[in-house]
Design a protein around this motif. Structure first.
Motif, PDB file in Angstrom:
ATOM      1  N   ASP A 136       0.895  -1.219   0.066  1.00  0.00           N
ATOM      2  CA  ASP A 136      -0.041   0.066   0.244  1.00  0.00           C
ATOM      3  C   ASP A 136       0.776   1.285   0.075  1.00  0.00           C
ATOM      4  O   ASP A 136       1.490   1.507   1.140  1.00  0.00           O
ATOM      5  CB  ASP A 136      -0.682   0.243   1.324  1.00  0.00           C
ATOM      6  CG  ASP A 136      -1.754  -1.044   1.197  1.00  0.00           C
ATOM      7  OD1 ASP A 136      -2.397  -1.395   0.174  1.00  0.00           O
ATOM      8  OD2 ASP A 136      -2.301  -1.348   2.464  1.00  0.00           O
ATOM      9  N   ILE A 173       1.046   4.873   0.419  1.00  0.00           N
ATOM     10  CA  ILE A 173       0.225   5.633   0.825  1.00  0.00           C
ATOM     11  C   ILE A 173       0.652   7.136   0.371  1.00  0.00           C
ATOM     12  O   ILE A 173       1.835   7.535   0.869  1.00  0.00           O
ATOM     13  CB  ILE A 173      -0.039   5.777   2.469  1.00  0.00           C
ATOM     14  CG1 ILE A 173      -0.438   4.248   2.803  1.00  0.00           C
ATOM     15  CG2 ILE A 173      -0.814   6.773   2.910  1.00  0.00           C
ATOM     16  CD1 ILE A 173      -0.344   3.870   4.265  1.00  0.00           C
ATOM     17  N   THR A 199      -4.048   5.573  -2.319  1.00  0.00           N
ATOM     18  CA  THR A 199      -3.142   4.822  -1.843  1.00  0.00           C
ATOM     19  C   THR A 199      -2.970   3.994  -3.264  1.00  0.00           C
ATOM     20  O   THR A 199      -4.100   3.716  -3.906  1.00  0.00           O
ATOM     21  CB  THR A 199      -3.704   3.800  -0.870  1.00  0.00           C
ATOM     22  OG1 THR A 199      -4.061   4.551   0.366  1.00  0.00           O
ATOM     23  CG2 THR A 199      -2.752   2.650  -0.504  1.00  0.00           C
ATOM     24  N   SER A 249      -0.603   0.909  -5.823  1.00  0.00           N
ATOM     25  CA  SER A 249      -0.361  -0.347  -5.492  1.00  0.00           C
ATOM     26  C   SER A 249       1.595  -0.733  -6.153  1.00  0.00           C
ATOM     27  O   SER A 249       1.791  -1.892  -6.029  1.00  0.00           O
ATOM     28  CB  SER A 249      -1.148  -1.537  -6.135  1.00  0.00           C
ATOM     29  OG  SER A 249      -1.531  -1.166  -7.385  1.00  0.00           O
ATOM     30  N   ALA A 256       3.238  -1.497   3.789  1.00  0.00           N
ATOM     31  CA  ALA A 256       2.565  -0.101   3.547  1.00  0.00           C
ATOM     32  C   ALA A 256       4.175   0.701   3.361  1.00  0.00           C
ATOM     33  O   ALA A 256       5.089   0.492   3.837  1.00  0.00           O
ATOM     34  CB  ALA A 256       1.948   0.464   4.413  1.00  0.00           C
ATOM     35  N   ASN A 310      -0.807  -0.753   6.944  1.00  0.00           N
ATOM     36  CA  ASN A 310      -1.397   0.583   6.663  1.00  0.00           C
ATOM     37  C   ASN A 310      -1.811   1.471   7.619  1.00  0.00           C
ATOM     38  O   ASN A 310      -2.865   1.047   8.459  1.00  0.00           O
ATOM     39  CB  ASN A 310      -2.622   0.353   5.646  1.00  0.00           C
ATOM     40  CG  ASN A 310      -3.154   1.485   4.914  1.00  0.00           C
ATOM     41  OD1 ASN A 310      -2.941   2.490   5.293  1.00  0.00           O
ATOM     42  ND2 ASN A 310      -3.665   1.250   3.773  1.00  0.00           N
TER      43      ASN A 310
END
Length: 109
Positions: A9, A11, A19, A21, A53, A88
């Motif tokens: 993720d 961010i 978010t 990928s 993340a 995350n």
């Protein structure tokens, strides 16, 4: 050197907390953030982050400072200063563990 980071993720911490990928680093900068690996990066080195993340190294939710890093948003053209964390933090902000730190796109010890 071009590196494609996947399976995480990413961010952004932009105003919408988008978010992604996939994130591509070209040298010291973020070349791409999105949802699929563009065909032009097929020959790049790929790093699978195993569902972790990724956040900008310095941001308003988790204060991590490392040397002279000052990236505030994960966006194309930004310096590739980011941290890989265990979850995350938009979904679960408690007890975050930093797993890896990258400065200018290179992993630091």
């Amino acid at each position: 050197m071009i590196t494609v980071f996947t399976n995480a993720d990413f961010i952004s911490f932009n105003e919408e907390n988008t978010t992604y990928s996939v994130m591509v680093i070209n040298g010291k900068e973020i070349a791409y953030v999105g949802y699929n690996i563009p065909l032009c990066y097929d020959d790049a080195r790929v790093v699978d982050l195993g569902g972790k993340a990724v956040i900008p190294l310095v941001n308003d939710r988790l204060c991590l400072t490392y040397r002279h890093a000052d990236c505030r948003v994960l966006a194309e053209g930004e310096k590739a200063d980011f941290a890989v964390i265990d979850k995350n933090i938009l979904k679960d902000p408690d007890g975050v563990q930093v797993l890896e730190v990258y400065i200018h796109g290179k992993k630091k010890d």
